[in-house]
Design a protein around this motif. Structure first.
Motif, PDB file in Angstrom:
ATOM      1  N   THR A 131     -19.729  54.534 -11.918  1.00 38.17           N
ATOM      2  CA  THR A 131     -20.657  54.251 -10.827  1.00 38.17           C
ATOM      3  C   THR A 131     -22.063  54.463 -11.380  1.00 38.17           C
ATOM      4  O   THR A 131     -22.238  54.968 -12.490  1.00 38.17           O
ATOM      5  CB  THR A 131     -20.451  55.175  -9.603  1.00 38.17           C
ATOM      6  N   THR A 132     -23.061  54.110 -10.599  1.00 34.52           N
ATOM      7  CA  THR A 132     -24.438  54.369 -11.035  1.00 34.52           C
ATOM      8  C   THR A 132     -24.944  55.712 -10.541  1.00 34.52           C
ATOM      9  O   THR A 132     -26.080  56.090 -10.835  1.00 34.52           O
ATOM     10  CB  THR A 132     -25.391  53.282 -10.501  1.00 34.52           C
ATOM     11  N   VAL A 133     -24.126  56.442  -9.812  1.00 34.46           N
ATOM     12  CA  VAL A 133     -24.572  57.647  -9.116  1.00 34.46           C
ATOM     13  C   VAL A 133     -24.509  58.860 -10.039  1.00 34.46           C
ATOM     14  O   VAL A 133     -23.464  59.144 -10.639  1.00 34.46           O
ATOM     15  CB  VAL A 133     -23.718  57.886  -7.858  1.00 34.46           C
ATOM     16  N   ALA A 134     -25.604  59.588 -10.129  1.00 35.44           N
ATOM     17  CA  ALA A 134     -25.651  60.786 -10.952  1.00 35.44           C
ATOM     18  C   ALA A 134     -24.600  61.788 -10.484  1.00 35.44           C
ATOM     19  O   ALA A 134     -24.450  62.039  -9.284  1.00 35.44           O
ATOM     20  CB  ALA A 134     -27.037  61.419 -10.884  1.00 35.44           C
ATOM     21  N   GLY A 135     -23.866  62.358 -11.447  1.00 35.02           N
ATOM     22  CA  GLY A 135     -22.799  63.293 -11.122  1.00 35.02           C
ATOM     23  C   GLY A 135     -21.456  62.623 -10.923  1.00 35.02           C
ATOM     24  O   GLY A 135     -20.440  63.303 -10.753  1.00 35.02           O
ATOM     25  N   PHE A 136     -21.438  61.279 -10.949  1.00 37.02           N
ATOM     26  CA  PHE A 136     -20.197  60.528 -10.745  1.00 37.02           C
ATOM     27  C   PHE A 136     -20.088  59.454 -11.826  1.00 37.02           C
ATOM     28  O   PHE A 136     -19.743  58.307 -11.562  1.00 37.02           O
ATOM     29  CB  PHE A 136     -20.179  59.905  -9.344  1.00 37.02           C
ATOM     30  N   GLN A 137     -20.375  59.865 -13.052  1.00 33.62           N
ATOM     31  CA  GLN A 137     -20.386  58.952 -14.196  1.00 33.62           C
ATOM     32  C   GLN A 137     -19.597  59.579 -15.347  1.00 33.62           C
ATOM     33  O   GLN A 137     -20.207  60.218 -16.226  1.00 33.62           O
ATOM     34  CB  GLN A 137     -21.835  58.674 -14.623  1.00 33.62           C
ATOM     35  N   PRO A 138     -18.272  59.451 -15.373  1.00 33.50           N
ATOM     36  CA  PRO A 138     -17.434  58.727 -14.429  1.00 33.50           C
ATOM     37  C   PRO A 138     -17.050  59.586 -13.219  1.00 33.50           C
ATOM     38  O   PRO A 138     -17.380  60.773 -13.153  1.00 33.50           O
ATOM     39  CB  PRO A 138     -16.198  58.384 -15.260  1.00 33.50           C
ATOM     40  N   PHE A 139     -16.331  58.966 -12.310  1.00 33.38           N
ATOM     41  CA  PHE A 139     -15.973  59.551 -11.022  1.00 33.38           C
ATOM     42  C   PHE A 139     -14.467  59.820 -11.032  1.00 33.38           C
ATOM     43  O   PHE A 139     -13.656  58.907 -10.948  1.00 33.38           O
ATOM     44  CB  PHE A 139     -16.367  58.570  -9.926  1.00 33.38           C
ATOM     45  N   TYR A 140     -14.104  61.139 -11.111  1.00 33.91           N
ATOM     46  CA  TYR A 140     -12.698  61.534 -11.120  1.00 33.91           C
ATOM     47  C   TYR A 140     -12.313  62.170  -9.791  1.00 33.91           C
ATOM     48  O   TYR A 140     -13.160  62.739  -9.085  1.00 33.91           O
ATOM     49  CB  TYR A 140     -12.424  62.545 -12.236  1.00 33.91           C
ATOM     50  N   GLY A 141     -11.015  62.103  -9.500  1.00 33.45           N
ATOM     51  CA  GLY A 141     -10.488  62.744  -8.301  1.00 33.45           C
ATOM     52  C   GLY A 141      -9.894  61.738  -7.338  1.00 33.45           C
ATOM     53  O   GLY A 141     -10.163  60.530  -7.406  1.00 33.45           O
ATOM     54  N   THR A 142      -9.080  62.224  -6.415  1.00 32.56           N
ATOM     55  CA  THR A 142      -8.538  61.324  -5.394  1.00 32.56           C
ATOM     56  C   THR A 142      -9.641  60.804  -4.490  1.00 32.56           C
ATOM     57  O   THR A 142      -9.436  59.855  -3.744  1.00 32.56           O
ATOM     58  CB  THR A 142      -7.425  62.014  -4.584  1.00 32.56           C
ATOM     59  N   SER A 143     -10.837  61.401  -4.580  1.00 31.67           N
ATOM     60  CA  SER A 143     -12.010  60.840  -3.908  1.00 31.67           C
ATOM     61  C   SER A 143     -12.314  59.438  -4.406  1.00 31.67           C
ATOM     62  O   SER A 143     -12.827  58.603  -3.653  1.00 31.67           O
ATOM     63  CB  SER A 143     -13.247  61.710  -4.171  1.00 31.67           C
ATOM     64  N   ALA A 144     -12.058  59.179  -5.679  1.00 33.45           N
ATOM     65  CA  ALA A 144     -12.277  57.845  -6.234  1.00 33.45           C
ATOM     66  C   ALA A 144     -11.086  56.932  -5.973  1.00 33.45           C
ATOM     67  O   ALA A 144     -11.246  55.707  -5.850  1.00 33.45           O
ATOM     68  CB  ALA A 144     -12.543  57.940  -7.733  1.00 33.45           C
ATOM     69  N   LEU A 192     -18.725  54.117  -1.864  1.00 35.39           N
ATOM     70  CA  LEU A 192     -19.118  52.797  -1.385  1.00 35.39           C
ATOM     71  C   LEU A 192     -19.315  51.820  -2.542  1.00 35.39           C
ATOM     72  O   LEU A 192     -18.999  50.631  -2.420  1.00 35.39           O
ATOM     73  CB  LEU A 192     -20.389  52.907  -0.544  1.00 35.39           C
ATOM     74  N   GLU A 193     -19.835  52.305  -3.663  1.00 31.38           N
ATOM     75  CA  GLU A 193     -19.981  51.427  -4.830  1.00 31.38           C
ATOM     76  C   GLU A 193     -18.616  50.905  -5.286  1.00 31.38           C
ATOM     77  O   GLU A 193     -18.475  49.735  -5.654  1.00 31.38           O
ATOM     78  CB  GLU A 193     -20.671  52.163  -5.973  1.00 31.38           C
ATOM     79  N   ILE A 194     -17.602  51.755  -5.274  1.00 34.35           N
ATOM     80  CA  ILE A 194     -16.260  51.324  -5.668  1.00 34.35           C
ATOM     81  C   ILE A 194     -15.762  50.228  -4.731  1.00 34.35           C
ATOM     82  O   ILE A 194     -15.236  49.191  -5.172  1.00 34.35           O
ATOM     83  CB  ILE A 194     -15.288  52.523  -5.666  1.00 34.35           C
ATOM     84  N   ILE A 195     -15.913  50.435  -3.439  1.00 33.74           N
ATOM     85  CA  ILE A 195     -15.454  49.437  -2.470  1.00 33.74           C
ATOM     86  C   ILE A 195     -16.159  48.112  -2.692  1.00 33.74           C
ATOM     87  O   ILE A 195     -15.542  47.035  -2.696  1.00 33.74           O
ATOM     88  CB  ILE A 195     -15.688  49.948  -1.035  1.00 33.74           C
ATOM     89  N   HIS A 196     -17.477  48.174  -2.911  1.00 31.40           N
ATOM     90  CA  HIS A 196     -18.257  46.953  -3.103  1.00 31.40           C
ATOM     91  C   HIS A 196     -17.861  46.233  -4.395  1.00 31.40           C
ATOM     92  O   HIS A 196     -17.871  44.990  -4.448  1.00 31.40           O
ATOM     93  CB  HIS A 196     -19.749  47.300  -3.136  1.00 31.40           C
ATOM     94  N   ASP A 197     -17.503  46.981  -5.440  1.00 33.61           N
ATOM     95  CA  ASP A 197     -17.070  46.365  -6.687  1.00 33.61           C
ATOM     96  C   ASP A 197     -15.821  45.514  -6.484  1.00 33.61           C
ATOM     97  O   ASP A 197     -15.708  44.413  -7.037  1.00 33.61           O
ATOM     98  CB  ASP A 197     -16.785  47.431  -7.738  1.00 33.61           C
ATOM     99  N   LEU A 198     -14.867  46.022  -5.726  1.00 31.65           N
ATOM    100  CA  LEU A 198     -13.590  45.310  -5.560  1.00 31.65           C
ATOM    101  C   LEU A 198     -13.628  44.281  -4.435  1.00 31.65           C
ATOM    102  O   LEU A 198     -12.955  43.255  -4.523  1.00 31.65           O
ATOM    103  CB  LEU A 198     -12.458  46.317  -5.301  1.00 31.65           C
ATOM    104  N   ALA A 199     -14.396  44.557  -3.381  1.00 35.78           N
ATOM    105  CA  ALA A 199     -14.461  43.648  -2.227  1.00 35.78           C
ATOM    106  C   ALA A 199     -15.930  43.353  -1.929  1.00 35.78           C
ATOM    107  O   ALA A 199     -16.496  43.846  -0.951  1.00 35.78           O
ATOM    108  CB  ALA A 199     -13.772  44.262  -1.016  1.00 35.78           C
TER     109      ALA A 199
END
Length: 952
Positions: free
Chosen positions: A594-607, A278-285
């Motif tokens: 992202t600011t989320v622990a464990g996703f700094q940075p966030f790799y994978g097709t999930s991102a 959701l942070e990624i989506i909010h960053d771009l839109a």
């Protein structure tokens, strides 16, 4: 190869129940009825004897045991002393059993309803997710109770709960992180306090985006697109499905997510991948509305939440990053059918292609093709081993890489779901010839065409596929995130083919998204000896020279059956049959902040998938009339082709760029005008500030432009919901309204003398303006009557009600309200005489350890409901003298463990005012559900506090 010639024993015509593998295993030694005692001469003979021992056990199963997953049956026999000895020294059952002797299973039955759920509870099972629509229920039951459940006539199968995984790429060599519920809560609450303290500074530095901004905003040129085309996602709602949003409040406090993010009630899930997406989506839109629901409860729940996000929450774009192991590659199952339903309704669906590797990069653990009889039949008994070698050689084993240890392996063949009569089996064998895992259930006409097992934590492993009986079929064998490689001794060659992408990501109208790094390369090797991982272009933009991630999954996806199970090419279930779907279609960024622990940075097709979804949101915001086909053509038509040249099965049409897509679609800033909150001023009557029957008032109704462009030609039409309340004029012109501005016009509202006392007037409002988003419709409420100063209290007087642990069906308590009519105010309290955090306290309103497990909902007599609290309160114990009041300063979503016992006034998750639209008289219901295991408690005391109206 001769040492690895395998003979397989006949297993007869046994009923198959779905086999699901869960992480965790028990290693056992077994002696089957009639198993040969002769010592094995070598690896092949040892494998034969062990498989024969397994089949002997299977032939001896009782009718009830035959409904059980075979691993459950063996685990039960082992625990009851019916299977001992050393015939299977290295076999893992794969059955996770808790310290209290329970395991999670999925039960398939003729009918899933209250009667079945009651029986299950009666034998000690906890209900985790019932799905009447699919005829399944996930429960946590005592292992020893499973034969009883399987013996019920209406139960047709009992299997281990279906597993799933996200597409977050983590270091496979890193030890798994374990965190207790208490530790996780402490971590999240500490981060929340820090985010709250830093919030003003963060918002000042990165207005609208927060403390961290994805590098994908730059590499996709989304920042350029927003500036150039002046579109921000306004008018579009984007919703994500993943594991959970544990740190949602943290991200909201830091400004990285908006306060009005919409989470389906009780569907917060567990984990934080959803927060990061959701942070990624909010960053771009940044002006798109956001929503979330978990996908991790069960397959059925995932499918239900896909539909709910569209048909209940109104999401325009939906994105997920989940793969259930039970998703067929050859037919759209429950989740894919839900995707088909929402895209048919006009939604846009994006899904991670997966991190299961591809043949171009040599990272694939997938093989698919026609069954090929090795000619080395299963000794003197029935059955034929599959030959993996496409050339003149014969090879019945496909060797796994050392990095494939503990990976999930699935086998599918081209039969329809719940209708397979062709029986294929799957075996995992180590270098010594020991069977370490297996899946050899029976398909006899009403079963799924699949087998599943988990690789052992060792090296030198290899897989064998056996057609026990039936017709030749097209197969898919996948070691998910593993690899097929040549064996260390050179005796066996590893064979792999493209096409690991499957399930709902491969639905016809879903966008399957591959990954390419935005900035730094993946900081670890996928397997020992791998080449360097590629880096991204940040701070520059993606170009045709961009390289994809080496782990990204490839296509295409060959499908043999329609959703209803009818064949696409009747009679042809081979490599020349079915239809082929080009997947993935596009590539987007991963490896982002992202600011989320464990996703700094966030790799994978999930991102990658949320980046693509956000670019679609910008596109739709700038041209709202675009169809699914239009968006597809724009994304694929402007994508930058990556190597190899042309559309390929690793990156699709290539990497997308927001500036190119918006230029292609002719994006322009769109106005979006909606009705605001009216202000009422009585103009006749007794001179008080209240609009009463027989009086009239001026209603000042604002129109607010929340869009990106100036609205012109704004006109508003207003209608009353009652013939006893008339509003004039019916329509008014508002002229032009600049973006971000509002304009009001006055209307006259007149109530007849017989208008019901205290009944709010509902005004339906239709706003038209020049633009594709026109018209907008909605309703506003105008209060009537003079509120009474007398508060009426209605308290629960029933018995103490235990709240079922980790059971979404929960428990309900009711209170009857009489003599109020319409309510001018409503508050709800959870009562108590003495407040304490003591476990099992009898003097509090709700005694429950770990209040953050609970979801509380209040339902009015007319059926409307409002969520009071939903998985907030952390590890604090007990609710006591708590008042839920719309006027309270602090929302209960901000409650921390340190606030326990929870007392005082709190704002509920949903406004209670929404429950005052009908008379208050009737039965009110408090429903409380515990959504996480271990902690328990009861409903003891609560009250409704209502005020009516003074006589006119």
């Amino acid at each position: 190869m001769g040492d690895w010639k395998l003979n397989i024993f006949s297993q007869g015509n046994l009923r198959r129940s779905t086999t699901i593998l869960a992480i965790g295993a028990t290693v056992i030694g077994l002696t089957a009825p009639g198993a040969a005692a002769k010592a094995a001469d070598g690896p092949a003979e040892r494998a034969y004897q062990q498989i024969a021992a397994l089949q002997d056990i299977k032939k001896s199963l009782t009718p009830a045991e035959r409904k059980l997953d075979s691993r459950l049956a063996i685990e039960l026999r082992k625990r009851t002393g019916q299977a001992t000895g050393g015939a299977l020294p290295a076999l893992a059952t794969g059955v996770p059993v808790s310290k209290s002797g329970t395991t999670e299973v999925e039960i398939r039955a003729d009918k899933v309803g209250d009667e079945l759920l009651g029986r299950l509870r009666g034998i000690g099972a906890g209900i985790r997710f019932p799905s009447p629509a699919t005829g399944t229920v996930v429960v946590e039951a005592p292992l020893t109770a499973l034969p009883t459940i399987a013996g019920w006539k209406d139960v047709t199968g009992v299997g281990l709960k279906h597993g799933a995984m996200t597409a977050h790429q983590t270091d496979p060599k890193a030890p798994p992180k374990t965190e207790s519920k208490t530790e996780k809560t402490a971590r999240i609450e500490s981060a929340l306090r820090a985010a709250t303290a830093a919030a003003p500074k963060n918002r000042a530095v990165t207005a609208g985006q927060g403390a961290a901004v994805s590098e994908g905003d730059r590499t996709h040129a989304a920042d350029t697109a927003r500036t150039r085309f002046k579109v921000t996602g306004t008018g579009v709602k984007v919703c994500a499905l993943s594991d959970g949003v544990d740190s949602l409040a943290d991200s909201q406090a830091s400004g990285d997510l908006p306060a009005d993010l919409d989470v389906l009630p009780g569907q917060e899930g567990d984990g934080d991948e959803g927060t990061a997406m959701l942070e990624i989506i909010h960053d771009l839109a940044p002006n798109a509305k956001l929503g979330f629901a978990t996908a991790y409860t069960s397959e059925a729940s995932f499918a239900e939440n896909v539909r709910a996000l569209r048909f209940t929450a109104g999401c325009d774009i939906i994105v997920d990053d989940i793969l259930y192991f039970h998703e067929s590659p050859f037919q759209d199952g429950a989740i894919a059918q839900a995707v088909d339903a929402v895209t048919a309704d006009g939604a846009y669906y994006f899904s991670s292609a997966g991190n299961e590797g591809n043949t171009i990069d040599g990272t694939s653990g997938n093989w698919e093709g026609d069954f090929a009889d090795s000619g080395r039949g299963i000794g003197k008994f029935a059955g034929d081993a599959h030959d993996f070698d496409p050339g003149p050689g014969v090879q019945e084993f496909n060797p796994l890489s050392p990095g494939s240890a503990s990976r999930i392996v699935t086998l599918w063949w081209a039969d329809p779901l719940l209708a397979s009569a062709n029986d294929y089996d799957l075996y995992l064998i180590n270098s010594l010839g020991n069977v370490t895992s297996f899946s050899q259930d029976v398909q006899d006409g009403d079963d799924d065409p699949w087998e599943i097992l988990q690789a052992a934590n060792s090296t030198g492993q290899r897989l064998a596929v056996v057609k026990f009986q039936g017709a030749d079929r097209y197969l898919q064998l996948s070691a998910l995130r593993g690899r097929f490689v040549d064996s260390a001794d050179g005796a066996l060659k590893g064979f792999s083919t493209p096409g690991v992408t499957r399930g709902h990501s491969a639905a016809v109208d879903a966008f399957s998204v591959a990954a390419a790094p935005a900035k730094d390369p993946l900081p670890f090797a996928l397997e020992t000896g791998d080449p360097a991982n590629p880096a991204g272009p940040y701070p520059n933009v993606f170009t045709k020279q961009t390289l994809p991630e080496r782990f990204t999954s490839d296509g295409p996806r060959r499908v043999f059956f329609n959703a209803d199970g009818t064949p696409i090419t009747p009679g042809n279930f081979s490599s020349t049959g079915g239809s082929v779907r080009a997947k993935p279609q596009i590539t987007a960024a991963d490896g982002v902040a992202t600011t989320v622990a464990g996703f700094q940075p966030f790799y994978g097709t999930s991102a990658a998938a949320p980046h693509a979804a956000a670019i679609a949101a910008l596109t739709l915001s700038g041209n709202p009339g675009l169809t699914n086909d239009d968006i597809r053509a724009a994304l694929t038509g402007t994508a930058l082709d990556l190597t190899p040249a042309g559309a390929d099965n690793r990156t699709g049409s290539g990497v997308i760029r927001a500036d190119l897509v918006l230029r292609n679609t002719g994006a322009t800033p769109q106005p979006l005008v909606r009705a605001g909150t009216p202000v009422t001023t009585p103009t006749t009557g007794d001179g008080d500030p209240f609009l009463e029957p027989g009086e009239q008032a001026t209603v000042s109704l604002p129109a607010e432009n929340i869009g990106d462009g100036t609205a012109t030609g704004v006109s508003v039409v207003v209608d009353s919901d009652s013939p006893l309340a008339t509003i004039t004029p019916r329509s008014r012109s508002y002229g032009s309204i600049a973006a971000g501005a509002a304009k009001s016009r006055d209307y006259t509202l007149k109530l007849a003398a017989g208008y019901p006392l205290g009944r709010p007037v509902r005004l339906s409002v239709r706003v038209t303006f020049a633009g594709t988003l026109s018209p907008t419709t909605g309703s506003v409420s105008v209060a009537t009557g003079q509120p009474s100063t007398t508060v009426r209290n209605f308290a629960y007087t029933g018995a103490v009600l235990p709240i079922p642990d980790n059971d979404p069906t929960g428990v309900s308590a009711t209170v009857d309200v009489t003599g109020v009519g319409y309510a001018s105010s409503l508050t709800f309290s959870i009562d108590g005489t003495e407040c304490t955090t003591a476990t099992g306290a009898t003097t509090v309103g709700v005694d429950h350890t770990f209040v953050g497990d609970l979801v509380g909902t209040l339902k009015a007599p007319d059926g409307r409901s409002a969520t009071l609290f939903s998985r907030t309160g952390g590890g604090g114990n007990n609710l006591c003298q708590v008042v839920f009041d719309d006027a309270a300063a602090a929302p209960f979503s901000s409650a921390l463990s340190t606030n326990a016992p929870f007392t005082g006034s709190w704002k509920p998750a949903d406004p209670l005012n929404s429950l005052r639209l009908s008379p208050a008289d009737g039965t009110w219901t408090l429903h409380v559900a515990d959504r996480v295991g271990t902690d328990t408690g009861s409903i003891r005391a609560f009250s409704l506090h209502l005020t009516g109206y003074e006589p006119a």
